[in-house]
Write a protein that holds these residues in place. Sequence first.
Motif, PDB file in Angstrom:
ATOM      1  N   ASN A 158       0.801  -1.231   0.000  1.00 21.58           N
ATOM      2  CA  ASN A 158       0.000   0.000   0.000  1.00 21.58           C
ATOM      3  C   ASN A 158       0.832   1.279   0.000  1.00 21.58           C
ATOM      4  O   ASN A 158       0.413   2.303   0.556  1.00 21.58           O
ATOM      5  N   TYR A 159       2.005   1.221  -0.606  1.00 16.94           N
ATOM      6  CA  TYR A 159       2.722   2.460  -0.855  1.00 16.94           C
ATOM      7  C   TYR A 159       2.007   3.241  -1.948  1.00 16.94           C
ATOM      8  O   TYR A 159       1.463   2.649  -2.888  1.00 16.94           O
ATOM      9  N   LYS A 160       2.020   4.551  -1.837  1.00 13.94           N
ATOM     10  CA  LYS A 160       1.397   5.389  -2.858  1.00 13.94           C
ATOM     11  C   LYS A 160       2.405   5.629  -3.973  1.00 13.94           C
ATOM     12  O   LYS A 160       3.425   6.295  -3.778  1.00 13.94           O
ATOM     13  N   ILE A 161       2.108   5.095  -5.153  1.00 12.27           N
ATOM     14  CA  ILE A 161       2.966   5.270  -6.324  1.00 12.27           C
ATOM     15  C   ILE A 161       2.461   6.476  -7.100  1.00 12.27           C
ATOM     16  O   ILE A 161       1.305   6.546  -7.487  1.00 12.27           O
ATOM     17  N   LYS A 162       3.328   7.440  -7.334  1.00 12.18           N
ATOM     18  CA  LYS A 162       2.908   8.670  -7.992  1.00 12.18           C
ATOM     19  C   LYS A 162       3.109   8.605  -9.509  1.00 12.18           C
ATOM     20  O   LYS A 162       2.232   9.014 -10.268  1.00 12.18           O
ATOM     21  N   THR A 163       4.256   8.143  -9.940  1.00  9.87           N
ATOM     22  CA  THR A 163       4.588   8.112 -11.360  1.00  9.87           C
ATOM     23  C   THR A 163       5.437   6.888 -11.659  1.00  9.87           C
ATOM     24  O   THR A 163       6.308   6.527 -10.861  1.00  9.87           O
ATOM     25  N   VAL A 164       5.197   6.267 -12.808  1.00  8.71           N
ATOM     26  CA  VAL A 164       6.020   5.151 -13.265  1.00  8.71           C
ATOM     27  C   VAL A 164       6.610   5.496 -14.621  1.00  8.71           C
ATOM     28  O   VAL A 164       5.877   5.842 -15.558  1.00  8.71           O
TER      29      VAL A 164
ATOM     30  N   GLU B 229       5.757   7.633  -2.505  1.00 11.69           N
ATOM     31  CA  GLU B 229       5.769   8.379  -1.247  1.00 11.69           C
ATOM     32  C   GLU B 229       6.267   7.495  -0.101  1.00 11.69           C
ATOM     33  O   GLU B 229       5.892   6.334   0.004  1.00 11.69           O
ATOM     34  N   MET B 230       7.099   8.075   0.751  1.00  6.00           N
ATOM     35  CA  MET B 230       7.583   7.361   1.932  1.00  6.00           C
ATOM     36  C   MET B 230       6.450   7.109   2.925  1.00  6.00           C
ATOM     37  O   MET B 230       5.448   7.822   2.936  1.00  6.00           O
ATOM     38  N   LYS B 231       6.670   6.124   3.784  1.00  3.54           N
ATOM     39  CA  LYS B 231       5.827   5.961   4.956  1.00  3.54           C
ATOM     40  C   LYS B 231       6.529   6.572   6.164  1.00  3.54           C
ATOM     41  O   LYS B 231       7.732   6.843   6.143  1.00  3.54           O
ATOM     42  N   GLN B 232       5.780   6.769   7.254  1.00  6.61           N
ATOM     43  CA  GLN B 232       6.309   7.478   8.411  1.00  6.61           C
ATOM     44  C   GLN B 232       7.080   6.579   9.374  1.00  6.61           C
ATOM     45  O   GLN B 232       7.986   7.010  10.067  1.00  6.61           O
ATOM     46  N   HIS B 233       6.695   5.314   9.509  1.00  8.79           N
ATOM     47  CA  HIS B 233       7.370   4.343  10.376  1.00  8.79           C
ATOM     48  C   HIS B 233       7.399   4.782  11.844  1.00  8.79           C
ATOM     49  O   HIS B 233       8.417   4.705  12.527  1.00  8.79           O
ATOM     50  N   ARG B 234       6.252   5.236  12.329  1.00 10.24           N
ATOM     51  CA  ARG B 234       6.149   5.648  13.731  1.00 10.24           C
ATOM     52  C   ARG B 234       5.967   4.433  14.620  1.00 10.24           C
ATOM     53  O   ARG B 234       5.310   3.456  14.252  1.00 10.24           O
ATOM     54  N   LEU B 235       6.516   4.510  15.821  1.00 10.31           N
ATOM     55  CA  LEU B 235       6.374   3.390  16.753  1.00 10.31           C
ATOM     56  C   LEU B 235       4.911   3.122  17.082  1.00 10.31           C
ATOM     57  O   LEU B 235       4.489   1.963  17.203  1.00 10.31           O
ATOM     58  N   GLU B 236       4.115   4.171  17.201  1.00  6.98           N
ATOM     59  CA  GLU B 236       2.710   3.970  17.574  1.00  6.98           C
ATOM     60  C   GLU B 236       1.937   3.189  16.518  1.00  6.98           C
ATOM     61  O   GLU B 236       0.921   2.557  16.828  1.00  6.98           O
ATOM     62  N   ASP B 237       2.446   3.200  15.286  1.00 12.62           N
ATOM     63  CA  ASP B 237       1.786   2.415  14.240  1.00 12.62           C
ATOM     64  C   ASP B 237       1.951   0.916  14.453  1.00 12.62           C
ATOM     65  O   ASP B 237       1.237   0.113  13.847  1.00 12.62           O
ATOM     66  N   LEU B 238       2.896   0.540  15.322  1.00 17.80           N
ATOM     67  CA  LEU B 238       3.135  -0.879  15.604  1.00 17.80           C
ATOM     68  C   LEU B 238       2.297  -1.393  16.778  1.00 17.80           C
ATOM     69  O   LEU B 238       2.344  -2.588  17.090  1.00 17.80           O
ATOM     70  N   ILE B 239       1.531  -0.514  17.417  1.00 19.73           N
ATOM     71  CA  ILE B 239       0.762  -0.927  18.593  1.00 19.73           C
ATOM     72  C   ILE B 239      -0.174  -2.102  18.288  1.00 19.73           C
ATOM     73  O   ILE B 239      -0.243  -3.062  19.076  1.00 19.73           O
ATOM     74  N   PRO B 240      -0.897  -2.098  17.163  1.00 19.90           N
ATOM     75  CA  PRO B 240      -1.756  -3.263  16.889  1.00 19.90           C
ATOM     76  C   PRO B 240      -0.978  -4.573  16.770  1.00 19.90           C
ATOM     77  O   PRO B 240      -1.525  -5.651  17.023  1.00 19.90           O
ATOM     78  N   ILE B 241       0.292  -4.471  16.391  1.00 18.52           N
ATOM     79  CA  ILE B 241       1.116  -5.675  16.249  1.00 18.52           C
ATOM     80  C   ILE B 241       1.545  -6.197  17.612  1.00 18.52           C
ATOM     81  O   ILE B 241       1.463  -7.400  17.882  1.00 18.52           O
TER      82      ILE B 241
END
Length: 270
Positions: A48-54, A101-113
């Motif tokens: 689910n990375y957002k691809i802008k241009t190929v 586009e990059m992802k943020q990779h925040r620690l809080e995003d890992l809470i569900p894991i």
Amino acid sequence: MQYKEITSVQNQLVKQILVLKDKSRERKKTGLFIIEGQRELMLATKANYKIKTVLFYPDLVSDDDLNSLISSEIERIQISRDVFEKLAYRSSTEGIIAIAEMKQHRLEDLIPIVSGPKKNPLILVAEAPEKPGNIGAILRTADAANVAAVIIANPKGDLYNPNIIRSSVGCVFTNQIGVGNTDEIIAFLKAHEVSIYSAILQEAVDYHKQDYTQSTAIVVGTEATGLSDAWRLASTQNIKIPMQGEIDSMNVSVAAGILIFEVKRQRNFK
């Protein structure tokens, strides 16, 4: 189908891509990075990375290939051989170069894991990894073991360095990744009751003598400096790999592989 076409290496978009490939500062400023290769693009899209241009070189990639990799809404630009050779990081790029586009990779995003229905996540933590090849190898190892998450402490660069994407064979996209400083990560793991096993020689026991069947974080450092004292003090138990030769250390990705696959063995590779 007719596409917009770029035939000059002096094109502004070509110049932008070259800067994104070479400059971490530009990637951080724009939030954009470059993906090369069909497999890497497929993995990024699946994650689910957002691809802008190929951009694609038609002698190497067909419309059917493009349609299998990206949705019709994504901008597609045909490029000449000269432009492709200017942009391609390696000869096996397979005719595709994408801006994403990059992802943020925040620690809080890992809470569900770490707090989700899976009660015993396996997390691999790497402190201050510097060499892109080592980071890529760590991510490949983590993917092979299907760890719940990889956390990078005190990163020396950004995850979207083309060398990391290449050496990880796209596993930068397949892993759930968090980034933070050492103190933040220790607090995060303790708050979610994850046992910490730090690969460090001081006050350590042989790695295979521990029980890793509960929530576990395996923590590795660099060959040059090892782990900081914060990990030694925060550990549930410090662990070591017995060395039988003349040297007292091994490549960090090799050490990570030995440790996390012992965890997997104890869990019957689940």
